[in-house]
Design an enzyme around this catalytic site. Sequence first.
Site, mmCIF file in Angstrom:
data_model
loop_
_atom_site.group_PDB
_atom_site.id
_atom_site.type_symbol
_atom_site.label_atom_id
_atom_site.label_comp_id
_atom_site.label_asym_id
_atom_site.label_seq_id
_atom_site.Cartn_x
_atom_site.Cartn_y
_atom_site.Cartn_z
ATOM 1 N N LYS A 266 0.744 -0.903 -0.025
ATOM 2 C CA LYS A 266 -0.109 -0.246 0.127
ATOM 3 C C LYS A 266 0.579 1.109 -0.044
ATOM 4 O O LYS A 266 1.901 1.885 0.966
ATOM 5 C CB LYS A 266 -1.379 0.102 1.625
ATOM 6 C CG LYS A 266 -2.085 -0.979 1.199
ATOM 7 C CD LYS A 266 -2.739 -1.030 2.678
ATOM 8 C CE LYS A 266 -4.047 -1.508 2.459
ATOM 9 N NZ LYS A 266 -4.337 -1.114 2.104
ATOM 10 N N ARG A 340 -10.251 -11.775 1.431
ATOM 11 C CA ARG A 340 -11.628 -12.165 1.289
ATOM 12 C C ARG A 340 -10.313 -13.977 0.872
ATOM 13 O O ARG A 340 -10.849 -15.433 1.694
ATOM 14 C CB ARG A 340 -11.318 -12.815 -0.260
ATOM 15 C CG ARG A 340 -10.381 -12.202 -1.473
ATOM 16 C CD ARG A 340 -10.624 -11.503 -2.340
ATOM 17 N NE ARG A 340 -10.847 -10.179 -2.299
ATOM 18 C CZ ARG A 340 -10.962 -8.611 -3.005
ATOM 19 N NH1 ARG A 340 -11.467 -9.213 -4.115
ATOM 20 N NH2 ARG A 340 -11.186 -7.705 -2.473
#
Length: 490
Positions: A266, A340
């Site tokens: 990020k 996920r």
Amino acid sequence: MTALTPITFAATDIEKIAAQEGRVAIFLAPDGPLDAGARRVNKLTKGAVQRLLAGQKFAKSKPGDVATLTFPVGMVAEAVDIVHLPRRTDALAARKAGAGLAKLRGQSDLLLLAANMKYVAEVCFGLAMRDYGFDDHKTDANERKGAVVTMCKKPDEAEAAAAPLMAIAEGAFMTRDLTNAPANVLTTTAFADQLSAMQDLGLKVEVLDEDQLVKLGMRTLLCVGQGSESPSKVVVMEWNGGAKDEAPLALVGKGVVFDTGGISLKPGAGMEDMTMDMGGAGVVAGVMRSLALRAAKANVVGLVGLVENMPSGNAVRPGDVVTSMKGDTVEVINTDAEGRLVLCDVMWYAQERFKPAAMIDLATLTGAIVVGLGHENAGVFSNDDALCNAFLKAAQAEGEGAWRMPMGRGYDTLLKSRIADMKNIGGRAAGSVTAAQFLKRFVKEETPWIHLDIAGVASVKSETTLAPAGATGWGVAALNRLVRERFEKG
Ligand code: BES
Ligand code: ZN
Ligand code: ZN
């Protein structure tokens, strides 16, 4: 853990009002006569309450608003807080009123003159929820807070009515503390230890370590944590308050204690916010705590996947293919879509082991849900209208924003991989929906399921009605209510 403000309940004693230190709160219904406490304050202040009631400001205020008389002549108190609360109001206005009082009091003593007000327990809940500060790492914290006393007609009844609400507040405080905690403090191990400590409340808690996760085949979960020094863990918390053979509700939480993005790193700006990426697991922990504290008559199992997403020489790479516990293979296109990968294994395990009557997962899953819904509503995805509507109703009753999002085959095809069963991301379009579609592939046909994307609501930059800036505890009250209304007997 941040302690709840203790609130004591006592019979109304008019004689004590003039000498009360700190603050005194009274409750005015525009459509009703002053109660005994308000009458006494009015008399001591030579009619100030009546004058306020007759004025424009009160007429324009809304239920739950608070006006303040500072340094009232005739009283020892530093202030009288005058709450606008109609006799027939709703619980949420009463909570807002309590929260307003908590904000005003700061460190001061507070006496609530509630007489026979119907919503006294809700006022106390709002007060307790808003009287929160995350001071663990402030060296000048620990100032003693003043006492809160509620005087009313039937103190025992009020206390009994407040008890289950205080159990919710206790749970929400746990969620907030966990979600606010920095990642060097709340490691996967520290998190698991805090959950294990809940055995004292009567929960059955089991911690699965990496060896056990390897044996179970949870390779997608493990690949997320493999770049970190902190070991990945799955914690299972069981509350068996219902009938012996009744299938439980399963709550599954994303517990990424820090999300750097991994090799798909990020950007630096704002990365510190990713300490809250375990917010879903935090809510699961908080709900389990609330259910235990109020001895809920339901079977509920909470499962959390605790991992840290770090880049390193042995971190998972973009392009790697991993096999989930279910057996489906996943091509990891972006290591920052890690939530996920954690959830799919824990959800599969939850269904295999517990055959749940329903399953709800919570996760700070996508930035896209923040773009879509902001900080007002969590995204709600479901394969079951009845369960979904029951949740939406519960969330609305608790004042926790929730908005249903679409799913469908068209979105699902975006996950197609050239070399594996699926990719872990779709594309830029409908990022929250493709994330939900990914999860749905790990939900069995017969399991009613809700996915809650709480990336926008788990932690916020400015205060909300019931919480200061930071972790909100969103979802604890709604899920507690859903359990009560749909899964509890009697
Ligand atoms: N933890 C983030 C999502 C997030 C964003 C939570 C903002 C809270 C606030 C998640 O793991 C993530 O990074 N998602 C990616 C997915 C993308 C790579 C498909 C995102 O949203 O950008
Ligand atoms: Zn991520
Ligand atoms: Zn994440």
